[in-house]
Write an enzyme that holds these catalytic residues in place. Structure first.
Site, PDB file in Angstrom:
ATOM      1  N   THR A  70       0.833  -1.209   0.000  1.00  0.00           N
ATOM      2  CA  THR A  70       0.000   0.000   0.000  1.00  0.00           C
ATOM      3  C   THR A  70       0.869   1.261   0.000  1.00  0.00           C
ATOM      4  OG1 THR A  70      -1.599  -1.225   1.325  1.00  0.00           O
ATOM      5  CG2 THR A  70      -1.898   1.159   1.169  1.00  0.00           C
TER       6      THR A  70
ATOM      7  N   HIS B 281       2.963  -5.587  -4.232  1.00  0.00           N
ATOM      8  CA  HIS B 281       1.657  -6.248  -4.264  1.00  0.00           C
ATOM      9  C   HIS B 281       0.757  -5.562  -5.282  1.00  0.00           C
ATOM     10  CE1 HIS B 281       2.395  -7.536   0.201  1.00  0.00           C
ATOM     11  NE2 HIS B 281       3.108  -8.240  -0.655  1.00  0.00           N
TER      12      HIS B 281
ATOM     13  N   MET C 275       0.743  -2.587   3.938  1.00  0.00           N
ATOM     14  CA  MET C 275      -0.050  -3.225   4.985  1.00  0.00           C
ATOM     15  C   MET C 275       0.511  -4.606   5.293  1.00  0.00           C
ATOM     16  SD  MET C 275      -4.132  -2.548   4.549  1.00  0.00           S
ATOM     17  CE  MET C 275      -4.214  -3.434   3.010  1.00  0.00           C
TER      18      MET C 275
ATOM     19  N   ASP D 228       4.172  -8.982   5.286  1.00  0.00           N
ATOM     20  CA  ASP D 228       4.889  -9.694   4.243  1.00  0.00           C
ATOM     21  C   ASP D 228       6.311  -9.153   4.135  1.00  0.00           C
ATOM     22  OD1 ASP D 228       5.405 -11.420   2.103  1.00  0.00           O
ATOM     23  OD2 ASP D 228       4.726  -9.943   0.625  1.00  0.00           O
TER      24      ASP D 228
END
Length: 372
Positions: free
Chosen positions: A180, A206, A299, A302
């Protein structure tokens, strides 16, 4: 005596902007089911949305990319003139045009994005997709930081535990994880690195398929480095940035001819594919202590486990600080675990990468300044 009254928890107010009546209703119903979220208004285009933002002062805006009168990208540009910090989540189709417009909106100042349901004919599936994508982002962007560790002063080294007795090798690869807020953070870092960078850069961001293609293309247009969406089997060359394709894991693989890209469709990790953990683990095997890991805004956690593997071998780690992160989840997890060498504002990360590279890169400092 009854206990004293407590302050009511803050309810997040949302303005939903979309030219489709069906999507506006779908998003409104999904958000209204969460007691901590309240839809304060809707708008069918950007022009009406700008007026309602001034009137309603929402905490967050969901914004369609493709709209009549004033589209999503134009709306973000206008909005940022008066509301530089209002969280804006783009709502995009999974098409090339939608992905390109979304990446443009992120570059214009949008905070994050979600994709529209692929199968609008299945109401239940559409509701599930919107709920799982949108609600966590709204709470992350409008709530407290995921990791509430005390923020460190910019550019202050972190004393992490000694985990490797061997000397740290000269850096042979830079690894970057982001989620994010990552597209714009990546653009900031990568466009400040010189074309003469003597090592490859591997990125796990991501993003879904198509979106990573557009992201690589846009950053390549601005950066001195060559920026590509990675292809399976291609060699990992100095001065090139390899962005993992959406929907596929990326690894570094050791071959007789040198390190190469390996892409695969293995199980999701941390609900992600590509996953930062997958990339970092593979680089621990290939580059070991010659890796330099960089954790940017995102976020979740990971990349934390993969960073642990790298640190155990003696690799260096930089983390973006809380003040400049859109969401301090991924870098916060690394910092809270004591894995980072330094916690840095976004604007200082590129020069710190260059400073840690072999002596042959020392002469590139002037070029870094040029790209700021």
């Amino acid at each position: 005596m009854p206990p004293p009254p407590t302050l009511e928890a803050h309810v997040i107010s949302v303005l939903v902007v979309d030219d489709s009546v069906v999507i506006r209703r779908l998003v409104t119903d999904v958000l209204s089911a969460d007691p901590k979220v309240r839809v304060v208004g809707t708008a069918p285009n950007g022009q009406i949305a700008l007026a309602k933002i001034a009137q309603l002062k929402p905490d967050v805006v969901t914004l369609d990319v493709e709209m009549p009168v004033l589209n999503g990208v134009e709306t973000v540009r206008e909005l940022r003139k008066t509301n530089p910090t209002l969280p804006v989540i783009m709502f995009s189709t999974m098409t090339s045009d939608g992905a390109e417009a979304t990446v443009a909106a992120l570059a214009a100042g949008a905070t994050d994005y979600v994709t529209k349901p692929a199968n609008a004919g299945s109401v239940n599936k559409a509701v599930t997709e919107v709920r799982e994508q949108l609600l966590p982002r709204i709470h992350a962007l409008c709530g407290k930081p995921v990791y509430a560790a005390q923020p460190l002063r910019p550019a202050t080294p972190v004393k992490r535990p000694q985990t490797s007795t061997g000397p740290r090798k000269p850096v042979q690869a830079v690894l970057i994880g982001s989620s994010t807020g990552g597209p714009e953070a990546l653009r900031t870092v990568l466009t400040r690195l010189p074309a003469t960078l003597p090592v490859p850069v591997l990125v796990a961001q991501h993003m879904p398929p198509v979106f990573t293609t557009m992201l690589a293309r846009r950053i390549d247009q601005e950066a001195a480095l060559r920026v590509v969406e990675a292809r399976d089997g291609e060699p990992l060359l100095p001065g090139t940035v390899y962005i993992a394709p959406g929907g596929r894991h990326m690894e570094a693989a050791k071959t007789p001819g040198g390190a190469k890209v390996r892409l695969h469709d293995g199980p999701m990790e941390n609900h992600c594919r590509p996953a930062v953990d997958v990339l970092f683990r593979s680089c621990a095997r290939v580059y070991g202590s010659a890796s330099l890991a960089v954790m940017l805004t995102g976020m979740g956690q990971d990349g934390k486990r993969g960073t642990e593997d790298l640190v155990a071998l003696g690799a260096g780690v930089l983390a973006q600080d809380q003040a400049t992160s859109v969401v301090w989840g991924m870098p916060g997890a690394v910092v809270s675990a004591g894995l980072a060498d330094a916690v840095l504002p976004l604007g200082l990360i590129a020069e710190n990468i260059v400073a840690r590279l072999p002596a042959s890169a020392a002469a590139t400092g002037r070029e870094v300044a040029r790209w700021k």
